[in-house]
Scaffold this active site. Structure first.
Site, PDB file in Angstrom:
ATOM      1  N   GLU A 353       0.831  -1.195   0.000  1.00 29.17           N
ATOM      2  CA  GLU A 353       0.000   0.000   0.000  1.00 29.17           C
ATOM      3  C   GLU A 353       0.867   1.246   0.000  1.00 29.17           C
ATOM      4  O   GLU A 353       1.858   1.317   0.708  1.00 29.17           O
ATOM      5  CB  GLU A 353      -0.919   0.003   1.220  1.00 29.17           C
ATOM      6  CG  GLU A 353      -2.259  -0.588   0.869  1.00 29.17           C
ATOM      7  CD  GLU A 353      -2.706  -1.633   1.855  1.00 29.17           C
ATOM      8  OE1 GLU A 353      -2.154  -1.690   2.953  1.00 29.17           O
ATOM      9  OE2 GLU A 353      -3.618  -2.397   1.486  1.00 29.17           O
ATOM     10  N   HIS A 438      -1.318  -6.431  11.894  1.00 27.55           N
ATOM     11  CA  HIS A 438      -2.299  -7.419  11.437  1.00 27.55           C
ATOM     12  C   HIS A 438      -2.094  -8.788  12.075  1.00 27.55           C
ATOM     13  O   HIS A 438      -1.850  -9.767  11.373  1.00 27.55           O
ATOM     14  CB  HIS A 438      -2.221  -7.588   9.905  1.00 27.55           C
ATOM     15  CG  HIS A 438      -2.512  -6.342   9.134  1.00 27.55           C
ATOM     16  ND1 HIS A 438      -2.229  -6.230   7.784  1.00 27.55           N
ATOM     17  CD2 HIS A 438      -3.084  -5.174   9.497  1.00 27.55           C
ATOM     18  CE1 HIS A 438      -2.610  -5.036   7.354  1.00 27.55           C
ATOM     19  NE2 HIS A 438      -3.122  -4.366   8.369  1.00 27.55           N
ATOM     20  N   ASN A 476      -5.259  -6.463   3.641  1.00 36.25           N
ATOM     21  CA  ASN A 476      -5.621  -6.045   5.008  1.00 36.25           C
ATOM     22  C   ASN A 476      -6.772  -6.916   5.506  1.00 36.25           C
ATOM     23  O   ASN A 476      -7.682  -7.242   4.759  1.00 36.25           O
ATOM     24  CB  ASN A 476      -6.036  -4.583   5.016  1.00 36.25           C
ATOM     25  CG  ASN A 476      -5.137  -3.734   4.146  1.00 36.25           C
ATOM     26  OD1 ASN A 476      -5.062  -3.959   2.954  1.00 36.25           O
ATOM     27  ND2 ASN A 476      -4.458  -2.796   4.729  1.00 36.25           N
TER      28      ASN A 476
END
Ligand code: FAD
Length: 497
Positions: A353, A438, A476
């Site tokens: 990203e 995450h 994600n």
């Protein structure tokens, strides 16, 4: 209330817990939600609920006296600072080999995250959750999750012209010049609101650099979506600043749940005991794994199986910055909400990203958060000497993820004749590889649980959060956590009520 008897108790108010509570309430069940963090519904002395990224204070960190910012340095200088001890919003939880960032409060990770709401590519799904029906997920549960979360895409025409995404346009141009596809990344941020921020007609949030420590206006956190729906049912009670410390079978059925009520410096003020017919573990991958590992090892829930605590991964997170030439200025105004990424998953194992570096000044830096196919998995274990749960992750285990991220950035650096920044994560340190945002796994679906999250060894105990997912989602994770919870709770309501 101590001594109460509740049909269902949900531990945690993040994505998994919110889905469970909403669907159970809609099915007519009274639900008690327990959340160790604060409610985040009252403004502080500055009139705002949440602190800004550029000026962290007590509200910013969970029980720390010193900030632990993901970007620890700038131009070689450490930027962490002292703050008052407080039950703040972002927990930088330190294990031996990795710092795991998590949200604390009613809304869990949705309070602190970037709102990037990405559904994995369909062809990647079987590797993520092999026992789950792909058609059901893509026809029913991913759409349901996306609708309820309020996921939307940036207007591409606005993207092309607005100052605040200059950094992302540079990211796109450089990706494409090196032959990588650039894709827009959906988000739960209210894109119309952001346009008004740019026009100066509303109070600023994304354009004031808000991220990590909460978002005062434009982001649709769970507070504005699932939890607003939960409150509207009138069947759910939410107790903030309450931390579950034990769950054990009760004589005569159900489970005895022990809960510490804490004050804003983390001290226990009262200990409560509640009897619950059913308990949903939704404390996040780390929170659920720590509880279950401890409860199994200390004999409270000895029949949990040997898969408890296993299969934990970091979703391959690594961060990196690149230094651009002066003609690739990335802008002094940067929206804090990322909206695009570089997809090299199939060829190189990385999805990167294009992230903001909202410092308020021109830095000529491009900054990226990569999700990689790092295959390493760790496990949680009970440490009887320290009375704590350890995680076996080692710093060196990030190397495969770094190599995968380099499949993108070495090439871009070669094309652009540029170099990596080495001043953002320490002195002469290129990779942000000591952390993850995450965490995934620890009570893996179809291993520690059945194929719908029922914990093996006990009836009426469930895991329904990121702990179910074995370490990686290729993008994600929160849309997948939400969609899986929607799938599982539907089955549980149909068969277990
Ligand atoms: P969580 O959302 O973590 O919720 C668990 C809740 O349980 C927490 O509120 C916690 O305080 C509470 N809890 C824990 N233990 C106890 C206990 N013993 N008693 C009571 N309560 C307890 N994901 C994306 O998809 N897109 C992004 O853009 C993104 N950006 C991120 C940025 C940051 C800075 C961070 C930290 C995360 C980001 N994530 C992102 C990850 C995402 O937020 C998480 O994957 C997600 O929140 C996990 O959901 P969950 O339901 O498993 O648990």
């Amino acid at each position: 209330q101590s001594g109460a008897h509740v049909p269902v108790l949900v531990i945690g108010t993040g994505y998994g817990g919110s889905v469970a509570a909403l669907r159970l309430a809609q099915a007519g069940v009274d639900v008690q939600m327990v959340e160790m963090g604060m409610a985040w519904d009252t403004p502080g002395a500055d009139g705002k609920i949440f602190a800004n990224t550029t000026n962290p204070d007590g509200r910013s960190y969970w029980l720390r006296t010193h900030t632990k910012q993901p970007l620890s340095n700038f131009l070689g200088f450490p930027i962490d600072r002292e703050i008052p001890l407080y039950t703040g919003i972002l927990d930088a939880e330190e294990f031996a080999g990795i710092t795991v960032y998590q949200g604390r409060g009613v809304g869990g990770g949705s309070l602190v995250n970037g709102g990037m709401a990405v559904t994995p590519k369909r062809e990647n799904f079987p590797a993520i959750l092999p026992s789950v029906n792909v058609d059901e997920m893509y026809n029913t549960y991913y759409p349901r999750a996306n609708t309820n979360l309020g996921v939307g895409l940036i207007d591409p025409a606005w993207f092309d012209t607005t100052d605040c995404y200059q950094y992302a346009r540079v990211g796109r141009k450089q990706a494409q010049r090196s032959g990588f596809p650039f894709v827009f990344v959906p988000d739960v941020y209210d894109w119309d609101y952001m346009k008004q921020e740019a026009l100066g007609t509303v109070p600023k949030s994304a354009l004031a650099g808000e991220i990590l420590y909460g978002n005062n206006y434009g982001k649709k956190s769970l507070q504005k979506t699932y939890i607003a729906q939960i409150r509207a049912t009138g069947k759910v009670n939410i107790s903030p600043l309450h931390k579950v410390t034990s769950v054990a079978p009760a004589v005569g059925g159900g489970y005895t749940v022990q809960i510490d009520q804490i004050d804003t410096t983390g001290n226990t003020t009262t200990t409560k005991t509640v009897l619950a017919d059913k308990v949903f573990f939704a404390a996040g991958s780390v929170g659920t794994s720590k509880l279950l590992t401890m409860l199994k090892a200390t004999g409270k829930l000895p029949n949990l199986n040997g898969q408890i605590g296993q299969g934990w991964g970091d979703n391959g997170n690594v961060m990196v910055g690149r230094a651009n030439w002066w003609w690739d200025a990335t802008g002094s105004l940067q929206a804090s909400i990322p909206c695009g990424g570089i997809d090299n998953w199939a060829a190189g194992g990385a999805f990167a990203e294009v992230a903001p570096l909202p410092t308020g000044i021109e830095t000529y830096a491009s900054f990226y958060l990569s999700i990689t196919k790092n295959p390493n998995r760790a496990q949680f274990s009970w440490n009887a000497a320290t009375n704590k749960v350890d995680l076996s992750w080692q710093q060196a285990w990030k190397q495969p993820g770094i190599d995968m991220a380099r499949s993108i950035f070495d090439k871009i650096n070669a094309t652009e004749a540029t170099v990596y920044r080495s001043d953002l994560f320490g002195v002469n340190k290129i990779w942000g590889d000591l952390l993850t945002y995450h965490p995934l796994g620890g009570a893996v679906l179809n291993k520690a649980t059945d194929n719908y999250g029922r914990l093996q060894g006990y009836s009426g105990l469930y895991a329904i959060d990121g702990s179910l997912i074995p370490g990686n989602t290729s993008v994600n994770p929160f849309v997948t956590i939400t969609a899986l919870a929607e799938r599982n709770i539907e089955n549980i309501i149909a068969h277990d009520l």
